[in-house]
Every structure is written in C-alpha cells, then in structure tokens.
Scaffold this active site. Structure first.
Site, PDB file in Angstrom:
ATOM      1  CE  LYS A 195      77.441   5.440  -6.957  1.00  0.00           C
ATOM      2  NZ  LYS A 195      77.342   6.868  -6.716  1.00  0.00           N
ATOM      3  CG  LEU A 222      88.043   1.008  -7.034  1.00  0.00           C
ATOM      4  CD1 LEU A 222      89.264   0.947  -7.916  1.00  0.00           C
ATOM      5  CD2 LEU A 222      88.142  -0.037  -5.935  1.00  0.00           C
ATOM      6  CG  ASP A 223      83.566   1.126  -6.763  1.00  0.00           C
ATOM      7  OD1 ASP A 223      84.612   0.597  -7.162  1.00  0.00           O
ATOM      8  OD2 ASP A 223      82.952   0.761  -5.752  1.00  0.00           O
ATOM      9  CD  GLU A 224      80.826   7.214  -8.604  1.00  0.00           C
ATOM     10  OE1 GLU A 224      80.559   7.599  -9.753  1.00  0.00           O
ATOM     11  OE2 GLU A 224      79.950   6.900  -7.788  1.00  0.00           O
TER      12      GLU A 224
END
Lengths: 279, 279, 279, 279
Positions: A195, A222-224
């Site tokens: 991540k 942001l990455d989830e």
C-alpha cells in the site's frame, strides 16, 4: 428513436424490476440490454439498462421520475450520444494522461476531458494540444487552492466524474466526501499488497513473480477505497525495481482505461466498501 | 420460499422485459439477479434471471407459461436445488473426466453425472467408484451402437446436457441435430487455429508462444461449433510438443469445467453460430 | 551417454563460467542448455545446465568436485533419469495432494512421493491407493511428534524436498532452518496481500477483482518466505467468499504444481529473501 | 569497464560453451548473465550472454572473432550503451507507432528510430515531432519505390532491424530475403487463426471468447513467419467487431513492444520456422 442508459440503485425489495419495466413499457421503450444484481452485504439493488424510446427527453425523464419515486432510488438517465465530462488530475507522470487523451481523440473512449488540473506545469503542452484547458496550481503549501480549482472546474464544466491519473497528492476528506462515488484513482500496485510508498522497491526486495495495478474509488484513505478494476503482469528475477516500474506503467494505463470506460458507460455501482461492475 | 433460475430465448421485440417482470411480480416473486442481451446477428433476445417465490412449483410454472405464451419463447425454469443431469462421453484420456468427478464429489460443480459412456473400458473403474454407471461400447465398426446407448441413457436418466470429455469420435449429424444446444465438446486447441489432428505437433513446428483450449457446442463439423469458453497458457521454445500437450491438459480441464458450470447455471444461450454466455 | 542436471550457487566473481565449462569440456561433456544469473542483492551467482557425458557417474562427480572446489560453491549434479523424492505434508484439504498424485501417476511430473504425513486420517485412502506410505500424527498437543516423523521420513526415504500441500500448521523454527531451501508451501492468497486467516472473507469484503495463490519457501514466518511461483484469476461482485475459495483451489493446484516442477528440475535458487527461478 | 551483449548462433556440437567462456575469461571478462539453448528441429545452438570487460572494443572484438572462428558461427557483440537503430514502416494506423515513440522518448525502450517510411502522409507530424525523418512514398503503383527507400534508409542510418507497425503492404520476396531475421511484423490476430483480411469480422461472426495479436518475422508469406511474441485478451458476446478491434489495438501495442524490446536486447534467435526467445 434515441437510446438511453438507465442506472438505478436503491435498497433491495420486491417489485423493483416490475415497476421499472412496466414504466418503460408504458413509455413505449424497448429494452436492449439489462443487468441487475442484488448486493448482499449492503442489501443494495443495482440495475443498469439500455433502452430506446421515441419520446422527448424531458417528457421521458419526468414520467420515469414520477413513476419510480416510490422506490426512493438514486436514478440516472443519459442519452448515449451525450458523452460524460471528466476532469483529470495529474502531477508529473504522463503515461495515464497520454493514454486517456489518445483514446478520446481516437474515439476509443467516449468521454470529454475539458480540463486537466495539476500541481506542476509539465503536462500543460500535451493537455492543451489535446484540446483541454490546463490549470497548474502549486501544492507546496497544501492542496487547498488546488481543490478550490477542482470544485470550480466541476461546476464550470458540468463534470460527471474525476480521475486521478497519477496525481500523487492526498485528497482532503471534505473533497473526498463531496465526490463520493465520482472520484477514481489508479494505484500502481495490486491492492491490498504494497500500500505505501515505493511499491516496486518493496516488490523487488520481496521477489514477487507478478505485479499489478488497481483502479479504485477514493475514500478517506487514498489507497483503500472500493476496487473497480485490477490487472497483473508477470515479472521475474531478471526484472529490477526499475523494470517493474516500467511494466507497471503498461498495466496502469490499461486498468485505468478499463475503469474509466466502465464509469463512462454507467456500469459501476458503489455499494459500501465494494463495487458492482457490470460487464 | 424457493429460488428458481429462469431462462428465456425468443425473437427480439418490444415489451419482453415488461411482460416477464410484471408476470413475476404478479406471482409475488422477487428478482435477485437479472441479465439480458439482444443478440444482433440473429435478433434473439436472451434473458436469464434468478427469482424467489412462495408458491408451488406447478402453479408457478402454469401461470408463467400461460402469461408468456404470446412471446413464442423457449423458456426453462429450474429450482436451484434441482441439479442438472449430465451424460459424459469419453474415450481413453481421463483428465477431463477425473476433474469433473472431483468437482462434483467435492460439491464444487452442481451437476449429477449418473452415467458415463465410452468406446473403451479404461475409465470404468474411476467412473463407477465415483458413483456413475459406465457403459463401454466399441466403435470399431462405427458409432451407431454407442449413439443408440446415448439416446437410451438420455431418456433413462433424464439428461439435461451431454459433455464430450475427450471423446475422440465424430458425432453423427443426426445425434448432433437432436442434441442441438445440449452437446458440449472440449477441443485441445485455441480455435480456430489448429483444427485438425495433432495440434501440438503443429503448434510446436510453428513455434507458437501460447496454446489454448476451447469448449464449444457440437454442430455438424466437430471442431467448428459455437464457442462457449476459451483459455490459453504461455509456452516457449523450451517446450516440446509433449510439454505443450501436458500444459494443454491443465487448460482443457479448466475451460471445460467453466463451460459445464455455465451450462449448469443456465448462463449459455445458443444463437446461430454464436453463444451468449452471461457472467 | 547419460544426461545430467548441474546446479551451482556461489558468491559471484570472475571466471565461474569459464572454470565450469572448461571442466565439463575436459570431461567430454556436451552442454545442452544453460542458464545463469548474477543476483544483485545477495551477489550470488546461480547457474543451471544440462549436459550429456559418456563417463561413469562417480568419476564425473569426483572430477567435477575437485575442479570446482576453488569456487566454494553449493553444487548438485543429478542424472535426469533419477527422479527426486518428495515428502508431502497435508491436513484435510485434498485438492493439492490429489493433483500432485494425478500428475505423478500420469507421468506429468517427474517426482516420487514415497510418503505423506498428516495430522488427520482423511487423506490416507487416496495416498495409499496412489502408492505412498501414510502417517497420521495428531497435532492437538503440538507439532513436535509430527515433525519427528518428518525428520525420520526424510532420512528413510532419501527425501530431496518437502511440500506443504495445505498443511495448515506452523512449521517450527528448527525444522524450518534444517530444511532451508527445501520446504515449499502453497498459500491461498496472492502474497503479500491477505496474509492472515480467512483470506477469502477478507477479499470478498474488500471487493477485489482478482484473487491469487503463491508458492513460496517456508522461513520462520509461514506466509512470508521467498516467492517461487504465483498465479491469479478474475473474480467479480457475483462471487461470494465461497465462490472465491473454489476458484482459488484451481489456482492453488496450478501454482503449486508449477513450483514443484521447477524444484524437481533444479530451476529454483534461493538467494536471501528472493528466488531465482529459471524458465 | 564496459558491458557487452554477445550473441552466437551456430550448428550445435560439443565444446561451444567451453570455447566461448575460456576465450572470454582469457580476455579478463566477467559473465553477468548467460542463456543457451540447443534448438532440436534445426540443431542450432543459440547463446546469449552479457559480460563486462576492461579492454578496448576493437581489441576485444578482434580476439573474440579469431578465437571463435572454428565454430563457423554468426556472432554479434554490442556495447550495451550503443542502442540499435530501427526503421519503422507504417501506413495510416498510428497506435503502434505512437506507442513505440512514447517508449523511446521516455527511455522505456532502448532503441533509436531515426526514420519512418510510409505510403501515406498521415503520420508525418507525429514522427517528425518525435525526432524522426519521415518519408512518404505512394504504393498505388506497387511497392518498388518505397522498398528502394527502405534499402537506402537502411544504409544511411545503419539500421539494425525493421519494424512493420501496421504497414498493410506485402513485402516483396527480395526485400524479405535481404532482411531475413531483421524484419518484424505485428499481426492483428492470434496466429494461426484468422490469417486473412477482416479478422475481427471473422472473430465476431465466430463468437470467439478471446482475441489476440502476434509479432512475427516476415517471410515470403506475410502472416506466416516465425512467431516472436503473442498476447490475448478476453471478449464476450457484448463486444461488436468494432469493440474487438479496439481491444486488439491494446494487445497489438504490447505484443509489438515486447518483440521490439526482445530484438533490441539480443534475445531473439531465428531457427528455421521457429524462434528462440530468451527471457
């Protein structure tokens, strides 16, 4: 005869299909294709259909909205000739933006990109040459100004959804909330692995045999966010971290283009932490 | 409450969805998922839906058939608990048959295989141990006797569809016609390449970099029927024709299992020379 | 003329290829294929070659070992006719074990499986019928006894490497250290994502669009060892966690079989946290 | 210290590896990676290695050539800093050319494209802006003039190999023979299926579930040369022939880029009707 894309999302309960299809039949509409799915975690009914009808758009919309009101559904209807407007946010990497412009200018991807916003000047020339307005707005003292430009652009250009094409900045929770279900990011890793930063260095040190990319909705983290599309490619011990980065660019381009195409054709439904993406 | 799979295929025209969904709604049914597609070459409307209803099966069927009669459609309705009966024809290669039995005995594939018919004795033990009747019938003087057994078995076991799991014999045009849309073959090549015999020798001499397998309906021409599923895998100069054959077996198993699963869940529609296969 | 697989691993430095190839040439050997790679993180030189030679095995080995002594290398030489002995550890899931036995009994995978050890009785019948000894040893009071059986079996059966085919128990650090580079696990996830328990529930809740499997060497941390092979398959919103589990089984079988095949043909080199896997 | 790529192709026989490696060792060279394969159909030994040496290029080459003369081999040695010169032939489709230029200008693909030759003016602007000379030469009265330009360009620009990036014309047998092993074409189909014109119309009518692309050497028959790289992507009943064409463009780009990269790094060996392509 005009063709329309119809999308509906509401709490699941009996009678939805019947109400929608009798209403459409009552309007003299012909259903060309039809996908529906009852998402079990959130108990959400997602429905997408394409129909043709010989009726003015206003009349058709008014009658549809009245008839379907009891469902309390989110509904959108769009003439297939009417292409969605997309705002693209970028930083310095150009591969995703160049690819999106290639596809739009070659009529491979039915979207308009009226405007590109960046925290750098690098991609101005390519954007303007491709027919888009370009706004560069420094983020060295935070993203507040840039996000103000984003809000303005969404109003001015009647933006349907926003694409982060390697934007590299964190979206504020406020903007994320405002654009819920309309903000798509491309992540240069096969989530949920790797991540954080420098995913290729991590992947290389870990000796992975495949790398991937993920297009997802942006949420607070942001990455989830909920995943829309994913892709992978093979790597081997011969690939350095730099080689993996290059191979990843090819996947990022394709995965993002797939996600944007699915968004543009109304095939993506956001249901809690997941998506329903019709083929 | 019982769940049903509903399949409909008819000439496309306005009002199909409306008629089907109002009829179901009138029965108190709840539609759980829904896919429909209008196939343009043959102008065929293909529709598959899963619904639940609290009504006796006979009543429901009677009312559905009456209401939908005007469509002149091919309709099938199946209780999801009621698993299709599949007749498998084999020769000597066991990999596809073993795989199908593994999946059925482990509840991975919702079909019954009450009977296996072969032109050899080789696969009797495995078939019988897996709970199927096994009939071996020589084809050294033609396939007439064996095909008579097939017709008998279809009646005796109420067979829904027939799978050629590396059967290696040509189906007679008569049987092919009788089983139109119910006869699935696995071909050890990525059609339409390498149609004839010894595809791996051909592929090796040609130095291909990928090989594949194709599951398709059988028509008059064994290898030319409408394609249901396909798969590929990479090969290199290091692979001999024998290596390719081994790699192909893995693809054949998966491609056939996918096709059988799609058939068993009513997702496959035969439209002329093509198929519609819903996800 | 006999054919041999030759593997060498040592610290990289000039002259390795020259020394090896002149030595082989001096023995009258003919090199049929050859792969070499200098792994940069660990500065390890990995070399695999296949040669044929007309010389007694003992003489050849003695001369090779003497000539190559200055390299301080790990060297192994194996007659290609001499198939590696593999010990398989299992628990209750049979899909990987059944697949490995299918491939060995059909001469698709050149290994012997003389013995299977499990913490349950479930897979005894299939193992014994496939020609392997089967030892069941409870792990309800720890894995000590079972691991003692493993050590014993390795000696008794001259085991080359050990495969955890869904063994579901943690290997002790001691046994892990003893079997360094000879202990292969299949993990039902695409590492490094979803390391912990219930990966399919996690994947389903996360709405991933692809799932995968990873074969890796076991180190202290069960799921974190150097990766050998990986594979993926697509899933969609229509797949439940149970559907994903089924799809994963197909990938696990293939990914593990690939890893075992690579191990059996001397193509895998362990270099620190990474592997070099020649094609 | 400079790094070199060394390629050798000759009739297989004992002692090749020994002679090459002792020669290199004698020059003080260090072998960094090494791949070799004995192609069985043509009995050709293919060898590629990367080495570093501290010696002037001329001296090194002279000594290598003298020492290896007994092998009667085709040998090439190239400083890794010295990038191959590639001539690209195009017609009107720009997707492959644009992709090749993107990769070269972003240092993703280590080739120079000094010149582009076409039978149309369409791609002049993009080529010249990307730094290449552009020659348009009508083929309405045959390809003789254009092929004369090709021969001239090969001389003037010291061209290493030629790429047909959707050139759409038949290469004359003479030019094909002159450029044997140095002329790469991208075919918009998964050979050997759909060789002729309009492959997507064929594929659509046939209802295939996967489409692909093939990069291959050109021989007398345009679509039948030895295959270098291949790729596929999934399609469904929802894809029209036009959709398949668009999806194919993505595959064509990737498959051609892979082939050009393999050519540029000396990994491709032409052996009769097949290729050996090292990873």
């Amino acid at each position: 005869m005009s063709q329309y894309l119809f999308n509906l999302k509401c709490e699941d309960r009996p009678g939805i299909v019947a109400l929608v299809s009798t209403t459409l039949h009552g309007l003299g509409a012909n259903v060309l294709s039809n996908s529906a799915f009852s998402e079990p975690v959130t108990s959400t009914y997602c429905m997408r259909l394409r129909f043709e009808v010989d009726l003015s758009e206003e009349k058709m919309l008014a009658q549809l909205q009245e008839a379907l009101q009891p469902l309390g559904a989110e509904i959108s209807v769009r003439n297939v000739e009417q292409v969605p407007n997309v705002l693209v946010l970028v930083s310095k990497h150009d591969h995703c933006l160049v690819d999106l412009f290639y596809r739009t200018t070659h009529n491979e991807l039915a979207i308009n990109i009226p405007i590109v916003i960046s925290n750098h000047e690098d991609l101005r020339e390519h954007s303007e040459k491709s027919g888009a307005e370009y706004i560069a707005c420094s983020t060295s003292h935070g993203t507040e100004d840039l996000e103000a430009q984003v809000r303005q652009a969404i109003q001015n250009h009647n933006i349907d959804f926003v694409v982060l094409a390697r934007y590299m900045q964190i979206i504020s929770p406020e903007l994320g909330a405002e654009l819920n279900g309309r903000l798509v990011n491309i992540h240069h890793s096969f989530l949920p692995g790797f991540k954080g930063a420098a995913p290729f260095q991590q992947a290389w040190e870990r000796g992975v045999k495949m790398i991937g990319a993920t297009a997802h909705f942006v949420t607070e983290s942001l990455d989830e966010g909920p995943i829309i599309t994913q892709g992978v490619t093979s790597v081997s011990h011969r690939d350095s971290a730099a080689d993996m980065k290059l191979k990843s660019k090819d996947i990022e381009r394709l995965v993002l283009a797939d996600a944007v195409k699915a968004m543009a054709s109304g095939k993506v439904f956001l249901c809690g932490a997941k998506t329903v993406v019709f083929d």
